[in-house]
Motif scaffolding. Structure first.
Motif, mmCIF file in Angstrom:
data_model
loop_
_atom_site.group_PDB
_atom_site.id
_atom_site.type_symbol
_atom_site.label_atom_id
_atom_site.label_comp_id
_atom_site.label_asym_id
_atom_site.label_seq_id
_atom_site.Cartn_x
_atom_site.Cartn_y
_atom_site.Cartn_z
ATOM 1 N N LYS A 33 0.857 -1.311 0.143
ATOM 2 C CA LYS A 33 0.038 -0.081 -0.005
ATOM 3 C C LYS A 33 0.954 1.238 -0.233
ATOM 4 C CE LYS A 33 -2.563 3.032 2.814
ATOM 5 N NZ LYS A 33 -2.857 3.440 4.281
ATOM 6 N N PRO A 34 0.873 2.157 -1.266
ATOM 7 C CA PRO A 34 1.794 3.092 -1.307
ATOM 8 C C PRO A 34 1.737 4.093 0.174
ATOM 9 C CG PRO A 34 0.673 2.606 -3.149
ATOM 10 C CD PRO A 34 0.062 1.936 -2.177
ATOM 11 N N SER A 35 2.590 4.865 0.297
ATOM 12 C CA SER A 35 2.576 5.879 1.388
ATOM 13 C C SER A 35 2.057 7.154 0.801
ATOM 14 C CB SER A 35 3.975 5.991 2.175
ATOM 15 O OG SER A 35 4.794 6.066 0.986
ATOM 16 N N TYR A 36 2.348 7.508 -0.603
ATOM 17 C CA TYR A 36 2.232 8.496 -1.387
ATOM 18 C C TYR A 36 1.830 8.288 -3.003
ATOM 19 C CZ TYR A 36 4.738 11.448 2.482
ATOM 20 O OH TYR A 36 5.045 11.778 3.557
ATOM 21 N N ILE A 37 1.000 9.007 -3.321
ATOM 22 C CA ILE A 37 0.898 9.029 -4.707
ATOM 23 C C ILE A 37 1.104 10.342 -5.267
ATOM 24 C CG2 ILE A 37 -1.022 8.582 -6.298
ATOM 25 C CD1 ILE A 37 -2.303 6.679 -4.497
ATOM 26 N N TRP A 38 1.579 10.399 -6.328
ATOM 27 C CA TRP A 38 2.265 11.896 -7.002
ATOM 28 C C TRP A 38 1.895 11.924 -8.642
ATOM 29 C CZ3 TRP A 38 5.986 10.683 -10.636
ATOM 30 C CH2 TRP A 38 6.692 9.474 -10.638
ATOM 31 N N SER A 39 1.992 12.940 -9.010
ATOM 32 C CA SER A 39 1.631 13.204 -10.536
ATOM 33 C C SER A 39 2.296 14.345 -10.840
ATOM 34 C CB SER A 39 0.231 13.305 -10.695
ATOM 35 O OG SER A 39 0.085 13.474 -12.252
ATOM 36 N N SER A 40 2.733 14.159 -12.090
ATOM 37 C CA SER A 40 3.434 15.360 -12.879
ATOM 38 C C SER A 40 3.274 15.401 -14.313
ATOM 39 C CB SER A 40 5.207 14.881 -12.786
ATOM 40 O OG SER A 40 5.575 13.820 -13.174
ATOM 41 N N ALA A 41 3.320 16.841 -14.807
ATOM 42 C CA ALA A 41 3.228 16.963 -16.253
ATOM 43 C C ALA A 41 3.901 17.746 -16.629
ATOM 44 C CB ALA A 41 1.434 17.465 -16.230
ATOM 45 N N CYS A 42 4.320 17.541 -17.978
ATOM 46 C CA CYS A 42 5.042 18.513 -18.814
ATOM 47 C C CYS A 42 4.413 18.758 -20.198
ATOM 48 C CB CYS A 42 6.474 18.124 -19.138
ATOM 49 S SG CYS A 42 7.643 18.972 -20.183
ATOM 50 N N CYS A 43 3.872 20.192 -20.129
ATOM 51 C CA CYS A 43 3.214 20.616 -21.431
ATOM 52 C C CYS A 43 3.712 21.348 -22.372
ATOM 53 C CB CYS A 43 2.009 21.350 -20.782
ATOM 54 S SG CYS A 43 1.479 22.905 -21.553
ATOM 55 N N VAL A 44 3.721 20.996 -23.587
ATOM 56 C CA VAL A 44 4.474 21.705 -24.649
ATOM 57 C C VAL A 44 3.437 22.555 -25.299
ATOM 58 C CG1 VAL A 44 5.394 21.442 -26.946
ATOM 59 C CG2 VAL A 44 5.740 19.571 -25.253
ATOM 60 N N VAL A 45 3.726 24.034 -25.102
ATOM 61 C CA VAL A 45 2.859 24.944 -25.371
ATOM 62 C C VAL A 45 3.048 25.245 -27.169
ATOM 63 C CG1 VAL A 45 1.883 27.221 -25.308
ATOM 64 C CG2 VAL A 45 2.516 26.071 -23.334
ATOM 65 N N ASP A 46 4.141 25.475 -27.493
ATOM 66 C CA ASP A 46 4.817 25.588 -28.789
ATOM 67 C C ASP A 46 6.369 25.179 -28.815
ATOM 68 O OD1 ASP A 46 6.231 27.946 -28.091
ATOM 69 O OD2 ASP A 46 4.346 28.939 -28.560
ATOM 70 N N ASN A 47 6.946 25.305 -30.081
ATOM 71 C CA ASN A 47 8.472 25.034 -30.014
ATOM 72 C C ASN A 47 9.299 25.651 -28.918
ATOM 73 O OD1 ASN A 47 7.743 23.311 -32.107
ATOM 74 N ND2 ASN A 47 8.430 24.779 -33.669
ATOM 75 N N ASN A 48 8.830 26.782 -28.413
ATOM 76 C CA ASN A 48 9.671 27.481 -27.661
ATOM 77 C C ASN A 48 9.262 27.517 -26.140
ATOM 78 O OD1 ASN A 48 11.483 28.131 -29.518
ATOM 79 N ND2 ASN A 48 10.012 30.057 -30.341
ATOM 80 N N HIS A 49 8.151 27.088 -25.910
ATOM 81 C CA HIS A 49 7.568 27.294 -24.604
ATOM 82 C C HIS A 49 7.131 25.703 -24.046
ATOM 83 C CE1 HIS A 49 7.456 31.397 -26.285
ATOM 84 N NE2 HIS A 49 7.499 31.726 -25.337
ATOM 85 N N ARG A 50 7.387 25.598 -22.762
ATOM 86 C CA ARG A 50 6.815 24.523 -22.095
ATOM 87 C C ARG A 50 6.242 25.311 -20.684
ATOM 88 N NH1 ARG A 50 9.049 23.531 -25.987
ATOM 89 N NH2 ARG A 50 10.945 22.639 -26.298
ATOM 90 N N LYS A 51 5.575 24.228 -20.004
ATOM 91 C CA LYS A 51 4.890 24.430 -18.560
ATOM 92 C C LYS A 51 4.792 23.216 -17.884
ATOM 93 C CE LYS A 51 0.139 25.294 -19.446
ATOM 94 N NZ LYS A 51 -1.010 25.992 -19.056
ATOM 95 N N ALA A 52 5.200 23.327 -16.785
ATOM 96 C CA ALA A 52 5.101 21.810 -15.839
ATOM 97 C C ALA A 52 4.360 22.162 -14.359
ATOM 98 C CB ALA A 52 6.502 21.443 -15.709
#
Length: 277
Positions: free
Chosen positions: A215-234
């Motif tokens: 039974k995990p102690s923590y659950i986590w999630s992460s995301a890396c979003c490509v907006v366009d060729n020059n921009h990302r957000k996470a």
């Protein structure tokens, strides 16, 4: 002649690997589920890992690093493509965890027992089975890669494999975590061209099924979003697996937290082009 036979053998084995389900590395088999084809680094790897390119109906839908010892996924990685549709029924298992002679696509337990002469005992040695998740109190089957983040029946059904499931606090799963999956993700992915997601679970000190499944102690999630060729957000979140609350973090904050929790060196979830701040 001998050299030619050897080359043919090498070529054949490479071909087999390319079509395999449990693979030697994500980079060589299903890199498309990771931003810049870069999976997380070795700091998340358990003692006895299995790299699974999750295959259903002869197609890869996501990637899972599986912990054979704890019988839970370390993480599942996928591309966020939500769409309308019904929640599938039934659960699948991963035959390839038993060995390469078994089907390379996820199957129902019933199919393996009735058509491939596999005993439930043999299957249970390699992974969690349905019986492990029966009669739970306060916990339920928590998807790491949720079916609601996929746009058609096959891609949603592929998430219903026990190699993508952990024992999750039922209040968290139906409450704050569900709110993150459904609402926060929709809000955060506005303006994203492609969003790469990695969802994971930190093993805990408690077990279900008489010590078989962690039974995990923590659950986590992460995301890396490509907006366009020059921009990302996470962005990222983490939740204790006995509280109905989710903490919103930067990607860098989550990586630092996981570095402490896993204790195997600095964790890197995405290629360096994803912003950590």
């Amino acid at each position: 002649m001998m050299l030619w036979l050897l080359l043919l053998q090498v070529w054949a084995s490479c071909l087999w690997l390319g079509h395999s389900e449990v693979v030697t590395s994500f980079e060589s088999s299903c890199p498309q589920f990771f931003f810049r084809e870069t999976p997380p680094n070795e700091a998340l790897e358990p003692e006895n890992p299995a790299w699974i390119c999750q295959r259903y109906n002869n197609q890869y839908f996501f990637a899972t690093l599986y912990d054979r010892k704890e019988r839970i996924p370390v993480y599942s990685a996928y591309i966020y493509e939500p769409g309308p549709g019904k929640r599938p029924q039934g659960w699948l298992v991963e035959p390839q965890l038993m060995g390469p002679t078994y089907p390379k696509t996820m199957e129902k337990e019933w199919t393996l027992i009735n058509h491939y002469n596999v005993s439930l005992e043999k299957l249970s040695e390699s992974q969690a089975i349905l019986q492990d998740y029966k009669n739970l109190t306060g916990l339920n089957r928590g998807h790491l890669n949720p079916n609601g983040h996929h746009f058609n029946y096959s891609s949603r059904m592929a998430t219903f494999t026990l190699t993508n499931i952990v024992p999750q606090d039922e209040k968290l799963n139906g409450g704050a975590w569900n709110n993150y999956e459904q609402r926060t993700m929709i809000r955060n992915t506005q303006g994203c061209d492609t969003t790469y997601v990695i969802v994971g679970a930190v093993p805990g000190n408690n077990y279900i099924a008489k010590g078989r499944v962690n039974k995990p102690s923590y659950i986590w999630s992460s995301a890396c979003c490509v907006v366009d060729n020059n921009h990302r957000k996470a962005w990222a979140v983490i939740a204790e697996n006995d509280q109905n609350q989710v903490q919103l973090l930067t990607l860098g904050e989550l990586e630092d937290t996981l570095t402490q929790l896993y204790g195997r060196g600095q964790v890197s979830l995405f290629d360096s082009e994803c912003p950590r701040e």
